[in-house]
Design a protein around this motif. Structure first.
Motif, PDB file in Angstrom:
ATOM      1  N   ARG A 102       0.858  -1.179   0.000  1.00  0.00           N
ATOM      2  CA  ARG A 102       0.000   0.000   0.000  1.00  0.00           C
ATOM      3  C   ARG A 102       0.895   1.230   0.000  1.00  0.00           C
ATOM      4  NH1 ARG A 102      -5.286   0.966   3.524  1.00  0.00           N
ATOM      5  NH2 ARG A 102      -5.758  -0.831   2.202  1.00  0.00           N
ATOM      6  N   THR A 103       0.667   2.099  -0.965  1.00  0.00           N
ATOM      7  CA  THR A 103       1.457   3.325  -1.063  1.00  0.00           C
ATOM      8  C   THR A 103       1.093   4.268   0.069  1.00  0.00           C
ATOM      9  OG1 THR A 103       1.563   3.094  -3.476  1.00  0.00           O
ATOM     10  CG2 THR A 103       2.069   5.267  -2.537  1.00  0.00           C
ATOM     11  N   LEU A 104       2.103   4.836   0.685  1.00  0.00           N
ATOM     12  CA  LEU A 104       1.894   5.750   1.799  1.00  0.00           C
ATOM     13  C   LEU A 104       2.003   7.189   1.306  1.00  0.00           C
ATOM     14  CD1 LEU A 104       4.002   3.987   4.588  1.00  0.00           C
ATOM     15  CD2 LEU A 104       1.585   3.685   4.008  1.00  0.00           C
ATOM     16  N   ASP A 105       0.990   7.965   1.611  1.00  0.00           N
ATOM     17  CA  ASP A 105       0.960   9.367   1.203  1.00  0.00           C
ATOM     18  C   ASP A 105       1.513  10.228   2.333  1.00  0.00           C
ATOM     19  OD1 ASP A 105       0.539  11.725  -0.078  1.00  0.00           O
ATOM     20  OD2 ASP A 105      -1.629  11.803   0.288  1.00  0.00           O
ATOM     21  N   CYS A 106       2.816  10.226   2.472  1.00  0.00           N
ATOM     22  CA  CYS A 106       3.459  11.035   3.512  1.00  0.00           C
ATOM     23  C   CYS A 106       4.873  11.371   3.071  1.00  0.00           C
ATOM     24  CB  CYS A 106       3.480  10.290   4.854  1.00  0.00           C
ATOM     25  SG  CYS A 106       4.394   8.741   4.824  1.00  0.00           S
ATOM     26  N   GLN A 107       5.414  12.394   3.689  1.00  0.00           N
ATOM     27  CA  GLN A 107       6.768  12.811   3.371  1.00  0.00           C
ATOM     28  C   GLN A 107       7.766  11.761   3.850  1.00  0.00           C
ATOM     29  OE1 GLN A 107       7.821  16.533   5.134  1.00  0.00           O
ATOM     30  NE2 GLN A 107       9.793  16.692   4.079  1.00  0.00           N
ATOM     31  N   ILE A 108       8.785  11.527   3.059  1.00  0.00           N
ATOM     32  CA  ILE A 108       9.795  10.532   3.428  1.00  0.00           C
ATOM     33  C   ILE A 108      10.777  11.160   4.411  1.00  0.00           C
ATOM     34  CG2 ILE A 108      11.647   9.042   2.580  1.00  0.00           C
ATOM     35  CD1 ILE A 108      10.192   8.928  -0.086  1.00  0.00           C
ATOM     36  N   PRO A 109      10.803  10.674   5.651  1.00  0.00           N
ATOM     37  CA  PRO A 109      11.735  11.251   6.640  1.00  0.00           C
ATOM     38  C   PRO A 109      13.129  10.660   6.464  1.00  0.00           C
ATOM     39  CG  PRO A 109      10.485   9.502   7.667  1.00  0.00           C
ATOM     40  CD  PRO A 109       9.986   9.594   6.232  1.00  0.00           C
ATOM     41  N   ASP A 110      14.087  11.212   7.197  1.00  0.00           N
ATOM     42  CA  ASP A 110      15.426  10.621   7.179  1.00  0.00           C
ATOM     43  C   ASP A 110      15.651   9.717   8.388  1.00  0.00           C
ATOM     44  OD1 ASP A 110      15.500  12.488   9.160  1.00  0.00           O
ATOM     45  OD2 ASP A 110      17.392  13.425   8.549  1.00  0.00           O
ATOM     46  N   ARG A 111      14.667   9.684   9.292  1.00  0.00           N
ATOM     47  CA  ARG A 111      14.751   8.813  10.467  1.00  0.00           C
ATOM     48  C   ARG A 111      13.365   8.288  10.781  1.00  0.00           C
ATOM     49  NH1 ARG A 111      16.977  12.020  14.555  1.00  0.00           N
ATOM     50  NH2 ARG A 111      15.262  11.856  16.033  1.00  0.00           N
ATOM     51  N   ILE A 112      13.260   6.991  10.971  1.00  0.00           N
ATOM     52  CA  ILE A 112      11.963   6.340  11.210  1.00  0.00           C
ATOM     53  C   ILE A 112      11.974   5.721  12.596  1.00  0.00           C
ATOM     54  CG2 ILE A 112      10.419   4.474  10.495  1.00  0.00           C
ATOM     55  CD1 ILE A 112      11.368   4.895   7.641  1.00  0.00           C
ATOM     56  N   GLY A 113      10.889   5.942  13.345  1.00  0.00           N
ATOM     57  CA  GLY A 113      10.700   5.297  14.624  1.00  0.00           C
ATOM     58  C   GLY A 113       9.795   4.088  14.466  1.00  0.00           C
ATOM     59  N   VAL A 114      10.169   2.974  15.085  1.00  0.00           N
ATOM     60  CA  VAL A 114       9.402   1.730  14.979  1.00  0.00           C
ATOM     61  C   VAL A 114       8.861   1.382  16.369  1.00  0.00           C
ATOM     62  CG1 VAL A 114       9.414  -0.680  14.249  1.00  0.00           C
ATOM     63  CG2 VAL A 114      10.959   0.965  13.158  1.00  0.00           C
ATOM     64  N   TYR A 115       7.528   1.188  16.448  1.00  0.00           N
ATOM     65  CA  TYR A 115       6.865   0.868  17.712  1.00  0.00           C
ATOM     66  C   TYR A 115       6.185  -0.482  17.585  1.00  0.00           C
ATOM     67  CZ  TYR A 115       3.088   0.863  21.197  1.00  0.00           C
ATOM     68  OH  TYR A 115       2.215   0.525  22.187  1.00  0.00           O
ATOM     69  N   CYS A 116       6.413  -1.336  18.586  1.00  0.00           N
ATOM     70  CA  CYS A 116       5.791  -2.664  18.582  1.00  0.00           C
ATOM     71  C   CYS A 116       5.116  -2.908  19.929  1.00  0.00           C
ATOM     72  CB  CYS A 116       6.831  -3.752  18.310  1.00  0.00           C
ATOM     73  SG  CYS A 116       6.182  -5.441  18.473  1.00  0.00           S
ATOM     74  N   ASN A 117       3.838  -3.247  19.876  1.00  0.00           N
ATOM     75  CA  ASN A 117       3.103  -3.699  21.059  1.00  0.00           C
ATOM     76  C   ASN A 117       2.750  -5.152  20.801  1.00  0.00           C
ATOM     77  OD1 ASN A 117       1.129  -4.318  23.028  1.00  0.00           O
ATOM     78  ND2 ASN A 117       0.565  -2.154  23.202  1.00  0.00           N
ATOM     79  N   TYR A 118       3.534  -6.029  21.418  1.00  0.00           N
ATOM     80  CA  TYR A 118       3.423  -7.448  21.071  1.00  0.00           C
ATOM     81  C   TYR A 118       2.055  -8.015  21.440  1.00  0.00           C
ATOM     82  CZ  TYR A 118       4.725 -12.359  20.550  1.00  0.00           C
ATOM     83  OH  TYR A 118       4.785 -13.666  20.157  1.00  0.00           O
ATOM     84  N   GLU A 119       1.589  -7.735  22.658  1.00  0.00           N
ATOM     85  CA  GLU A 119       0.325  -8.320  23.108  1.00  0.00           C
ATOM     86  C   GLU A 119      -0.850  -7.860  22.256  1.00  0.00           C
ATOM     87  OE1 GLU A 119       3.096  -8.781  26.487  1.00  0.00           O
ATOM     88  OE2 GLU A 119       2.555  -7.128  25.151  1.00  0.00           O
ATOM     89  N   GLU A 120      -0.855  -6.610  21.854  1.00  0.00           N
ATOM     90  CA  GLU A 120      -1.974  -6.089  21.065  1.00  0.00           C
ATOM     91  C   GLU A 120      -1.786  -6.272  19.558  1.00  0.00           C
ATOM     92  OE1 GLU A 120      -3.001  -2.134  22.093  1.00  0.00           O
ATOM     93  OE2 GLU A 120      -3.236  -2.554  24.234  1.00  0.00           O
ATOM     94  N   GLY A 121      -0.631  -6.811  19.152  1.00  0.00           N
ATOM     95  CA  GLY A 121      -0.399  -7.056  17.744  1.00  0.00           C
ATOM     96  C   GLY A 121      -0.299  -5.788  16.923  1.00  0.00           C
TER      97      GLY A 121
END
Length: 495
Positions: free
Chosen positions: A411-430
C-alpha cells in the motif's frame, strides 16, 4: 528423596542469598570505618584551619588598631611639643623683659627712666607671651581609642558546630521516567532556610532493590541543584534500572545521602546479527553499508583453511554477554540471507511488552526496508514478500515511492519521506507502527496477532543505515497509541 533434595536446594538458595547480603553489609561496614577515619581527620583539619583563619583576622585587626593608636599618639605629641617649645621661648623672653623693667624702676635719673619705660612698654606690646594661646592644642585623653569586645566575645562563645542539613527523602511516587529522561523529586522533613543547594548522584544497575556494595557502574554526580527536583536528559537505558540518591548542603557542610531508590528504565536494546546479514551487507555495530564486493570477499574467506576462526560466530560481538532473549544465530554460512534478500536481523527477539527503536537511513539508497520478521523468515525471503514479515519499503529505483508491505501486498503511503523512522511494537496487542522520528507523526500501522516471537528486520540495497536502540517509547507515541487503540485499522488488507 526427590522432595528432600528440592527442600535442600531451597535452603541452599536461601543461605546463599543471606550470605550475599551479609557479605555486602560487611563491605559497607568496612567502607564506613574507612570513611569515618578519613572524614573525622578532614573535619578536624577544617576546624583548625577555621580557627587559624579567625586568629589571623584578630591579629590583623589588633595590628591595625595598634597602628592607629601609635599614629594618634605621634600626632598629638607633635602638636603638644611644638606648643611647649613656643611657650618656653615666650616665657624666657618675658622673664628677661621683667628683669629689665625691675631694673628701670630702680633708676633715679628721670630722663633715662622715661626713655626706658617707653622702650619696655613697646617691648611688652610685641612680646610673644601676650600672643600665646594658653589652651592645649591636643588632648591627653585617649578614651576614644578604647574598644568594647563584649558583643564579639559573646559571639565567639556562641561558636559551635554548624547543624548538619537533614536527610532528604526521594518521592518515589512522583518520579517520572519518560522519553529517555528521568525526573527525580525529593523533600526535606522540615523546611531549612540555610540549605544552599543539593547534590544528586545516580548510576546504572542491573537489579531492583537496595544498592549493593559492589557495582560495575560508578556514581555520576550532579552538583549545585537549587530546586528540589532534577531532570536527567539524553539518556540511553542500556540497563533496566537506575539508582538515585540526593543530599542537602549548606554553606559549610553536606548532610547524609537519602535512602537510594531504584527506578525502572527499561528500554529495548539489541544489536544487529552479523551472522544473518546478506554477504553484500557490511555490518559494523549498529550500522550497515552496502558492499557490492561483499560476496566475493566471503567466497575468498571460505577458501581459507582457517575459515572457522573467521566465522561471525567467533567475532567479539558474538561473544558478548547474551540476553535471555538474545537470539542464538542459526544464520551463518549457508543459512544467511542470500540472493536478492539483502536483509539483516536484530539479535534479540520480542515476545512481550511495548518496544521502540529508530533507524536513520540514506534517502538516496536504491531500496530500503525496516520492520519486523518472524524468526523463521526464509533466507531467500525479501521483507514484506511473505506472511513472516511486515515492513515499510522505500523504492528509489526509477521512481521514488514509500509503501507498507506484508504477505506480498503493498500500500502506497501518502506522507513525506523522513530521514529517520521510529518503529513501535506492542506485542500483546499485535500493533506495529512506523513514525517520523523527528515529528512523531504516524506513518502507518499494521494490526495483526503475533503467534511467535519477532525480531527487528532491515534491508538495504545500494545504500546504508544505522539503528539507535536503548530508547523508551516516546510519550507522544504512547499518547497517540491510546487515542487510536479503539479505532479500526486502515490497512487491514495488509495484516
Amino acid at each position: 528423596m526427590g522432595d528432600q533434595k528440592e527442600s535442600l536446594r531451597k535452603i541452599t538458595t536461601t543461605l546463599a542469598l543471606k550470605n550475599e547480603e551479609i557479605t555486602n553489609f560487611i563491605c559497607c561496614l568496612k567502607q564506613s570505618l574507612e570513611n569515618l577515619e578519613s572524614n573525622s581527620s578532614r573535619v578536624q583539619e577544617d576546624l583548625e584551619a577555621e580557627f587559624n583563619t579567625l586568629h589571623s583576622v584578630l591579629d590583623e585587626l589588633k595590628d591595625s588598631m595598634v597602628t592607629r593608636i601609635k599614629q594618634e599618639r605621634a600626632s598629638r605629641t607633635y602638636e603638644l611639643q611644638n606648643q611647649l617649645s613656643a611657650c618656653s621661648k615666650a616665657l624666657e623672653s618675658s622673664e628677661e623683659l621683667l628683669e629689665v623693667a625691675n631694673q628701670t624702676l630702680c633708676s633715679t635719673e628721670a630722663n633715662d627712666f622715661n626713655q626706658a619705660a617707653k622702650d619696655i612698654k613697646d617691648s611688652v606690646t610685641m612680646a610673644p607671651a601676650f600672643r600665646l594661646s594658653l589652651k592645649a592644642k591636643a588632648s591627653d585623653s585617649m578614651s576614644h581609642m578604647m574598644v568594647d569586645f563584649t558583643q564579639e566575645r559573646e559571639i565567639l562563645k556562641a561558636i559551635k558546630f554548624l547543624p548538619v542539613p537533614a536527610t532528604p527523602e526521594i518521592l518515589l511516587s512522583e518520579c517520572q521516567v519518560c522519553d529517555n529522561t528521568v525526573t527525580v523529586l525529593w523533600a526535606l522533613p522540615e523546611p531549612d532556610a540555610k540549605i544552599d543547594h543539593y547534590d544528586l548522584e545516580y548510576r546504572r544497575t542491573n537489579h531492583e532493590g537496595p544498592p549493593r556494595a559492589r557495582e560495575d557502574y560508578p556514581w555520576m554526580v550532579v552538583e549545585g541543584i537549587r530546586e528540589t527536583e532534577y531532570t536527567l536528559t539524553g539518556l540511553r537505558f542500556e540497563t533496566r534500572y537506575m539508582t538515585f540518591r540526593v543530599k542537602a548542603c549548606n554553606k559549610a557542610v553536606a548532610g547524609e545521602f537519602s535512602e537510594p531508590v531504584t527506578l525502572e528504565t527499561h528500554a529495548f536494546l539489541f544489536k544487529l546479527d552479523a551472522g544473518s546479514a546478506h554477504q553484500n551487507l557490511k555490518v559494523e555495530d549498529l550500522s550497515v553499508e552496502w558492499d557490492s564486493c561483499g560476496g566475493k570477499v566471503v567466497q575468498d574467506i571460505r577458501k581459507d583453511k582457517n575459515r572457522t576462526n573467521q566465522s561471525p560466530m567467533h567475532s567479539p560481538a558474538r561473544t558478548a554477554m547474551n540476553s535471555p532473549k538474545r537470539v542464538p544465530s542459526a544464520r551463518v554460512g549457508r543459512d544467511r540471507f542470500t540472493a536478492e534478500s539483502y536483509t539483516v536481523l536484530g539479535d534479540t527477539f520480542i515476545d512481550a511488552g511495548q518496544q521502540y527503536w529508530e533507524v536513520r537511513f540514506d534517502k538516496e539508497s536504491k531500496a530500503f526496508a525496516v520492520g519486523l520478521a518472524l524468526r523463521n523468515l526464509g533466507r531467500f525471503d525479501q521483507l514484506g514478500k511473505s506472511n513472516a514479515s511486515w515492513c515499510i519499503h522505500l523504492n528509489n529505483w526509477l521512481q521514488q515511492s514509500l509503501t507498507a508491505k506484508h504477505n506480498n501486498k503493498a500500500r502506497t503511503l501518502d506522507c513525506q519521506i523522513p530521514d529517520r523512522i521510529g518503529v513501535y511494537c506492542n506485542y500483546e496487542e499485535g500493533v506495529l507502527s512506523f513514525y517520523n522520528a523527528r515529528t512523531k507523526t504516524l506513518m502507518h500501522t499494521f494490526r495483526t496477532k503475533f503467534t511467535q516471537p519477532v525480531v527487528p528486520a532491515f534491508s538495504v540495497w545500494n545504500g546504508s543505515f544505522s539503528v539507535q536502540t536503548g530508547l523508551q517509547v516516546p510519550g507522544a507515541v504512547q499518547s497517540g497509541q491510546r487515542k487510536n487503540s479503539g479505532t479500526s485499522s486502515s490497512n487491514a488488507s495488509l495484516t
